[in-house]
Enzyme design. Structure first.
Site, PDB file in Angstrom:
ATOM      1  N   HIS A 216       0.870  -1.185   0.000  1.00 19.64           N
ATOM      2  CA  HIS A 216       0.000   0.000   0.000  1.00 19.64           C
ATOM      3  C   HIS A 216       0.900   1.225   0.000  1.00 19.64           C
ATOM      4  O   HIS A 216       1.322   1.722   1.053  1.00 19.64           O
ATOM      5  CB  HIS A 216      -0.931  -0.016   1.214  1.00 19.64           C
TER       6      HIS A 216
ATOM      7  N   HIS B 165       1.611   4.735  -2.670  1.00 22.50           N
ATOM      8  CA  HIS B 165       1.279   5.477  -3.891  1.00 22.50           C
ATOM      9  C   HIS B 165       2.574   6.015  -4.495  1.00 22.50           C
ATOM     10  O   HIS B 165       3.358   6.668  -3.799  1.00 22.50           O
ATOM     11  CB  HIS B 165       0.299   6.602  -3.571  1.00 22.50           C
TER      12      HIS B 165
ATOM     13  N   HIS C 288      -9.431   1.364  -1.893  1.00 21.00           N
ATOM     14  CA  HIS C 288      -9.437   2.043  -0.595  1.00 21.00           C
ATOM     15  C   HIS C 288     -10.871   2.011  -0.064  1.00 21.00           C
ATOM     16  O   HIS C 288     -11.816   2.287  -0.807  1.00 21.00           O
ATOM     17  CB  HIS C 288      -9.012   3.504  -0.744  1.00 21.00           C
TER      18      HIS C 288
ATOM     19  N   GLU D 223     -11.613   4.258   5.310  1.00 17.50           N
ATOM     20  CA  GLU D 223     -10.605   5.233   5.746  1.00 17.50           C
ATOM     21  C   GLU D 223     -11.319   6.550   6.038  1.00 17.50           C
ATOM     22  O   GLU D 223     -11.469   6.954   7.180  1.00 17.50           O
ATOM     23  CB  GLU D 223      -9.547   5.439   4.657  1.00 17.50           C
TER      24      GLU D 223
ATOM     25  N   ASP E  65       1.915   4.062   2.781  1.00 12.16           N
ATOM     26  CA  ASP E  65       0.921   4.874   2.062  1.00 12.16           C
ATOM     27  C   ASP E  65       1.588   5.963   1.211  1.00 12.16           C
ATOM     28  O   ASP E  65       1.759   5.786   0.012  1.00 12.16           O
ATOM     29  CB  ASP E  65      -0.092   5.464   3.050  1.00 12.16           C
ATOM     30  N   ASP E  66       1.965   7.068   1.841  1.00 15.18           N
ATOM     31  CA  ASP E  66       2.612   8.188   1.133  1.00 15.18           C
ATOM     32  C   ASP E  66       3.787   8.693   1.965  1.00 15.18           C
ATOM     33  O   ASP E  66       3.670   9.710   2.670  1.00 15.18           O
ATOM     34  CB  ASP E  66       1.605   9.323   0.917  1.00 15.18           C
TER      35      ASP E  66
END
Ligand SMILES: [Zn+2]
Length: 331
Positions: free
Chosen positions: A16, A18, A189, A192, A270-271
């Protein structure tokens, strides 16, 4: 700090993540300077919209195929440094906004760069092509068809990004059916920005293989039981959840409770650019702040691999490596 084995030596998959949000900070500064634009300053986000503004600005710094190849190479290298033997980043081709040609051309640039970096860094690479909720079902269907057409070239999954509260999963049922029929893993997703009803919809309407985040399922005991029974993993990103106010604070993160209830979970960043974290840091946080034991961390790593798009032989080797890690000495 709790004692434990070296987490960088624990074989794992990063599933997961990006692509644009995984840019190194130094790379963003260099690319922004070369582009003559001010680098967006990652910081705390008051809203999902503010977060999206920053990530879109960062993506704008990727102007050429060479910039993108550098990004992909660094993402694969960073995964290897954290002990990942497989990395499966996600991209929504629209973020390139035509700068790499068509959406298909953008995907092909990333795939070629990923396979090249995988060879150089000894880390397996697969790609998730994602649709964006904000762009509606027609574009999502086009993205699903694109993802499916590249299944033989290394696209392993189909995702759904964007504002979960803006468009329900049911709008995208057709796109997800196309991706499932092509043998892609279906990894939207959900749970969330929206609550348990969004996770339920992902299960019932989209036919998911994994759920990105999904942590708000923890508010609904019946749903938690269902996730555990069906063995559908949640790709959990603790720091992201705190920074986007999905959970009020790290000490109230539901990861330990979800694991205790038998829900399979992976741990991810994630990021990393925007949340000032990385895969190693997230595993450390799970140990030091969420109290996960080495046995639990090994199970999390096993989940990340078993439910990834990695080939069987890579997964089997990594699972043996996890057993060896657990038999090894404490640091
Ligand atoms: Zn995400």
């Amino acid at each position: 700090m709790p004692a434990g084995r070296d987490l960088a030596q624990l074989p794992k998959a990063h599933v997961h993540l990006h692509l644009d949000g995984a840019m190194r900070r130094g790379t963003l500064a260099e690319l922004a300077e070369a582009a003559g634009i001010e680098a967006p300053l990652p910081r705390g986000y008051g809203s999902f919209a503010a977060f999206m503004e920053t990530i879109t600005a960062a993506a704008r710094c990727l102007r050429t195929a060479a910039d993108t190849e550098r990004l992909v190479s660094e993402v694969v290298e960073d995964a290897g440094r954290a002990g990942a033997v497989w990395v499966e980043p996600s991209m929504w081709p629209g973020l390139f906004d035509g700068r790499l040609g068509s959406a298909a051309e953008a995907v092909d640039v990333v795939l070629a760069a990923g396979h090249d970096a995988a060879r150089r860094h000894g880390v397996g690479f697969g790609l998730i092509v994602a649709a964006n909720r904000d762009r509606g079902p027609a574009e999502a269907l086009a993205m699903a068809r694109l993802a499916s057409s590249r299944a033989v070239d290394g696209v392993v999954g189909f995702g759904l990004d964007g504002d979960e509260t803006a468009a329900p999963g049911s709008w995208f049922a057709e796109a997800f059916a196309v991706a499932r029929d092509a043998g892609l893993r279906v990894v939207p997703h959900a749970g969330e920005l929206a609550g348990p009803e969004s996770v339920r919809e992902a299960l019932d309407v989209l036919g998911v293989d994994r759920i990105m985040h999904g942590v708000r399922a923890a508010d609904d005991p019946e749903l938690v039981e269902r996730l555990a029974e069906r063995g559908i993993p949640l790709d959990v990103c603790p720091t992201s959840n705190v920074m986007l106010s999905v959970v009020p604070s790290m000490d109230r993160h539901p990861l330990p409770a979800l694991l205790a209830a038998g829900v399979r979970c992976s741990i991810n960043a994630d990021d990393p650019l925007l949340f000032e974290t990385d895969l190693s840091a997230e595993y450390e946080i799970a140990r030091t702040e969420l109290g996960l034991t080495d046995v639990q961390l090994a199970a999390v790593a096993g989940t990340s691999l078993r439910h990834s798009g990695a080939p069987r032989d890579l997964v089997d080797r990594a699972l043996s490596g996890i057993d060896a890690w657990l038999r090894g000495p404490m640091a």
